[in-house]
Motif scaffolding. Sequence first.
Motif, PDB file in Angstrom:
ATOM      1  N   GLU A 256      78.391  10.382  58.161  1.00 17.00           N
ATOM      2  CA  GLU A 256      78.220  11.680  58.910  1.00 17.00           C
ATOM      3  C   GLU A 256      76.840  12.061  59.327  1.00 17.00           C
ATOM      4  O   GLU A 256      76.879  12.451  60.575  1.00 17.00           O
ATOM      5  CB  GLU A 256      78.771  12.861  57.770  1.00 17.00           C
ATOM      6  N   CYS A 281      85.361  15.309  62.823  1.00 11.61           N
ATOM      7  CA  CYS A 281      86.480  15.567  62.032  1.00 11.61           C
ATOM      8  C   CYS A 281      87.530  15.179  62.952  1.00 11.61           C
ATOM      9  O   CYS A 281      87.963  15.796  63.851  1.00 11.61           O
ATOM     10  CB  CYS A 281      86.477  17.201  61.682  1.00 11.61           C
ATOM     11  N   PRO A 282      88.193  14.095  62.465  1.00 12.93           N
ATOM     12  CA  PRO A 282      89.469  13.653  63.333  1.00 12.93           C
ATOM     13  C   PRO A 282      90.694  14.885  63.317  1.00 12.93           C
ATOM     14  O   PRO A 282      91.320  14.835  64.479  1.00 12.93           O
ATOM     15  CB  PRO A 282      90.148  12.418  62.638  1.00 12.93           C
ATOM     16  N   SER A 304      84.880   8.587  64.448  1.00 11.30           N
ATOM     17  CA  SER A 304      84.768   9.550  63.250  1.00 11.30           C
ATOM     18  C   SER A 304      84.060   8.529  62.339  1.00 11.30           C
ATOM     19  O   SER A 304      83.974   7.320  62.372  1.00 11.30           O
ATOM     20  CB  SER A 304      86.182  10.147  63.011  1.00 11.30           C
ATOM     21  N   GLU A 330      92.817   7.636  60.990  1.00  6.35           N
ATOM     22  CA  GLU A 330      91.638   7.095  61.528  1.00  6.35           C
ATOM     23  C   GLU A 330      91.815   5.686  60.941  1.00  6.35           C
ATOM     24  O   GLU A 330      90.919   4.628  61.691  1.00  6.35           O
ATOM     25  CB  GLU A 330      90.373   7.654  60.987  1.00  6.35           C
TER      26      GLU A 330
END
Lengths: 523, 118
Positions: A256, A281-282, A304, A330
Amino acid sequence: MTTVSYPIQGGDYARAGSAASSIKQMLKQIGVEPAAIRRTMIATYEAEMNVVVHAASGLIRVRLDPGQIDVEVVDQGPGIPDIALAMTEGFSTAPDEARELGFGAGMGLPNIRRNSDHFTLESTAGRGTQLRFTIRFAPQAAAAAPPPRPSSDASACRGCLRCVRVCPTKARRLRGGQPQVLSHLCIGCGACIAACPQGALGVDGAADAVLPTLSGALVVPEAFLAQFGPGVPAERVVAALRELGCDRVVATSGWELALRQAVVAYARAEATRRPVISPVCPAVVHLIALRFPSLLPQVAPFESPVAAVAKSLAARPAACAVACPAQQAELALGEPPQMAAVSPKALREAILPRLAPPTRATCADSGERCPPPAAGPEPVLEVSGLRHVARVLDDAENGRLGDITVVEPYACDLGCCGSPLLAEDPFVARRRRSAAHAAAGAEARAVRRRRELVPRPGLRLDGDMRKAIEKLSRIDALAKRLPGSNCGLCGAPTCAAFAEDVVMGRAAERDCVVLAGRQEDVP
Amino acid sequence: MKLGELATQIGARVLTPPRRRAGVEVTRVYAGDIISDLLREASETTLLVTHLASPQLLRVAELMDLAGICFVQGREPTPEIVAAAAERGIVLMVSPLDLFETCGALHACTHPAGPAEP
């Protein structure tokens, strides 16, 4: 084709413009391009005002076809004796009361003609005026994207409707006592999972009851390491996880952080439109594709963090504890072999016995030891919680966030700390967040996204605009017969959603108790 | 330029709640009192300057997704109009100066280099 009419009262300045306002709503619903909406608004408002200013009463009739809108405005007014003169800019016969309000400048009819593709005006002095104009628009193309999916356990569901009411995109239904999800609307945020008191909902492909055999790397949200109370530091959680068979534990937080740095650099060097939206954030990216497609170009071109991890570790056996259905989707983006998804709940159950008894609170405040990857001087606006995210995206869409460089939106409160699959309160989890992100090591990086983000056609009623318009009018007609109380007994969150379900063949009219009752009354 | 900054620099008072104020970016200003002109010139990045503190102007602002309206000569709209504007995310401000002076001040803000081209 659909037709709608709006009566107009002469001299009613208070309600003037309300017809234009409803037409604007309708055009948005069928996905008309903004420039055409703008032209339609100018022409319609001017025409509506002409009736209010000059006539005793009138009627606006709108005919909507794929590719064009026809507006007919008929009034019972004094009529126009000399149409050529009336079309001259600056010529007006408006009374003083209208001029005081800023009307009657003699620009109305020229404005309508300038903004329409076809324009006719007929009038008989003493009888009234008939104005017709047409505005053409292009139907917007939209392609499908793989939607995330929450799973459900029908036997555990008690039909409390909480998931139906909480869903931010109105994707949840209760049909025949079973929870269902309309995958074309679902963004995978997991709000329904959090709302379910029975634990009947979960992430597809990551069942809470089953823990697959672990080997290789295990990817976990950083917040997972802070789920076991004050007496259990992250190191012990990591050790317990390794006892399950994985040889290393990777926290997503390092990824992140890498993404944030990449997005900030991208915003400074390459981005042309602000704010740049981080794809961290998907679920939010799905929300943008569904509800705010005009913002898709502003989403930074990276994967992501979960997808980046999945792509980087895909060559070796690895598993990922997913925080929501969107993260699960994802994982499927990685090149094969894909990463296996694991339920954090199952993982928690598996390691709990290994963590007891808790040691004395030696690490009660590991947050001090290692501050979270805070924004610091970076120009990043963190927004979490879908309610706030939706508002911020709305502001961004309307150009009200020009002062913000990067928006980092998370669907869950405080990001993945607020995941519906994690037990600890998000604020407590964030406080106890551990040094684990350092363990992500040097391999953490941002991965450029090769695929293009495409709008999700979820809100469109039909790929064919002609059929979409037809459905729109049927939905409208049915919605008028529904009680409007949004009681939820039909299993849909609102009467409007139910009307759409019926027209789209997902529900029957008899599912509405009020409609069914009325039909029984008929002999 | 940001709407909030513009308001401060020309000494106008913002009437709508400050939540949305700071972020609103304005790229052009248009002044006038004729609805047809305002309708044509309004956009989501436009500030309109006008004497018309009427509900009809607010309707125009709503239809055209207008950014904000600056009323002049200290003429305030009714609280109902302010409330309706706040609900629709339209920024309202009132300048103590008259139309000419307000436009002069706005021009000085948006064209810091000097006076207008002849």
